[in-house]
Design a protein around this motif. Structure first.
Motif, short mmCIF file in Angstrom:
data_model
loop_
_atom_site.label_atom_id
_atom_site.label_comp_id
_atom_site.label_asym_id
_atom_site.label_seq_id
_atom_site.Cartn_x
_atom_site.Cartn_y
_atom_site.Cartn_z
N LEU A 29 0.82 -1.11 0.15
CA LEU A 29 -0.05 -0.14 -0.08
C LEU A 29 0.92 1.05 0.16
CD1 LEU A 29 -2.45 -1.24 2.61
CD2 LEU A 29 -3.12 -0.93 0.04
N ALA A 30 1.97 1.17 1.08
CA ALA A 30 2.71 2.41 1.00
C ALA A 30 3.55 2.53 -0.41
CB ALA A 30 3.64 2.36 2.24
N LYS A 31 3.94 1.64 -0.82
CA LYS A 31 4.69 1.50 -2.14
C LYS A 31 3.91 2.02 -3.28
CE LYS A 31 8.12 -1.60 -0.85
NZ LYS A 31 8.77 -2.67 -0.75
N SER A 32 2.73 1.53 -3.42
CA SER A 32 1.82 1.81 -4.49
C SER A 32 1.34 3.35 -4.41
CB SER A 32 0.71 0.73 -4.62
OG SER A 32 -0.37 1.08 -3.43
N ALA A 33 1.22 4.03 -3.08
CA ALA A 33 1.06 5.20 -3.28
C ALA A 33 2.23 6.24 -2.89
CB ALA A 33 0.16 5.53 -1.82
N SER A 34 3.31 5.79 -3.26
CA SER A 34 4.75 6.41 -3.25
C SER A 34 4.80 7.31 -4.49
CB SER A 34 5.88 5.73 -2.84
OG SER A 34 6.05 4.81 -4.10
N ASP A 35 5.60 8.25 -4.54
CA ASP A 35 6.05 8.98 -5.75
C ASP A 35 6.46 8.15 -6.87
OD1 ASP A 35 5.24 11.54 -4.42
OD2 ASP A 35 7.45 11.94 -3.81
N GLN A 36 7.02 7.15 -6.49
CA GLN A 36 7.76 6.32 -7.38
C GLN A 36 6.69 5.47 -8.20
OE1 GLN A 36 10.30 3.30 -5.92
NE2 GLN A 36 10.65 2.40 -7.90
N TRP A 37 5.77 5.43 -7.63
CA TRP A 37 4.59 4.37 -8.33
C TRP A 37 3.26 5.50 -8.89
CZ3 TRP A 37 5.79 -0.15 -10.31
CH2 TRP A 37 6.69 -0.79 -9.75
N GLN A 38 3.05 6.34 -7.92
CA GLN A 38 1.67 7.06 -8.25
C GLN A 38 2.23 8.47 -8.80
OE1 GLN A 38 -0.57 8.21 -4.90
NE2 GLN A 38 -2.45 8.08 -6.35
N LYS A 39 2.08 8.58 -10.19
CA LYS A 39 2.44 9.80 -10.93
C LYS A 39 1.57 11.09 -10.42
CE LYS A 39 5.93 7.79 -12.68
NZ LYS A 39 7.19 7.69 -11.84
N ASP A 40 0.20 10.78 -10.27
CA ASP A 40 -0.54 11.88 -10.15
C ASP A 40 -1.09 11.46 -8.57
OD1 ASP A 40 -2.61 13.62 -9.73
OD2 ASP A 40 -3.91 12.78 -11.32
N PRO A 41 -0.76 12.23 -7.55
CA PRO A 41 -1.24 11.96 -6.27
C PRO A 41 -2.64 12.13 -5.99
CG PRO A 41 0.25 13.80 -6.22
CD PRO A 41 0.12 13.47 -7.69
N GLU A 42 -3.28 12.81 -6.87
CA GLU A 42 -4.68 13.01 -6.87
C GLU A 42 -5.69 11.71 -7.21
OE1 GLU A 42 -6.34 15.48 -5.10
OE2 GLU A 42 -4.66 16.15 -4.49
N SER A 43 -4.85 10.70 -8.18
CA SER A 43 -5.52 9.80 -8.85
C SER A 43 -5.93 8.59 -7.69
CB SER A 43 -4.77 9.16 -10.00
OG SER A 43 -3.58 8.65 -9.34
N GLU A 44 -6.81 7.91 -8.07
CA GLU A 44 -7.25 6.72 -7.47
C GLU A 44 -6.49 5.59 -7.65
OE1 GLU A 44 -11.61 6.19 -6.08
OE2 GLU A 44 -11.27 4.88 -7.94
N ILE A 45 -5.99 4.81 -6.74
CA ILE A 45 -5.46 3.56 -6.86
C ILE A 45 -6.31 2.37 -6.91
CG2 ILE A 45 -3.31 1.85 -5.92
CD1 ILE A 45 -2.51 4.64 -4.72
#
Length: 122
Positions: A29-45
């Motif tokens: 969860l932390a990795k998928s929401a990190s800057d490395q994996w989530q380019k748009d922090p407002e987008s839904e994972i």
């Protein structure tokens, strides 16, 4: 980056504080929401998992323990923890039953499961 990460788990939406995720940096969860994996922090994972059990996963991360209702199995919960790369401490996972809200069948199933774990006497 925003203070909240948005997750869609099996069609159920959750908003999770990034501080909670950052306190568990090795989790998926932390990795998928990190800057490395989530380019748009407002987008839904989106994660194709059980959205109902996910709320108990979040409780476990927040509190370090969880009380599972009789409608959720310990095995299913532990499988979710493993998927998210969260270590399971079986002493911190308890089953609870709310007699007022449970049906007779749910109570019987809970009691049967408890009896199955008792040693057999011959």
């Amino acid at each position: 980056m925003t203070d909240i990460a948005k997750f869609n788990i099996g069609g159920q939406r959750y908003e999770v504080s990034r501080s909670l995720l950052e306190s568990h940096p090795d989790t998926m969860l932390a990795k998928s929401a990190s800057d490395q994996w989530q380019k748009d922090p407002e987008s839904e994972i989106f994660i194709e998992r059980d959205g109902t059990i996910f709320r108990f996963v979040l409780n476990y991360l927040r509190d370090g323990k969880v009380g599972l209702p009789i409608t959720e199995t310990t095995d299913a919960f532990v499988a979710e923890l493993e998927y998210y790369n969260i270590g399971a401490d079986m002493d911190k996972i308890v089953r609870k039953i709310n007699v007022e809200d449970a049906s007779c069948a749910e109570i019987a199933l809970f009691c049967y499961g408890q009896c199955q774990s008792l040693p057999q006497r011959f």
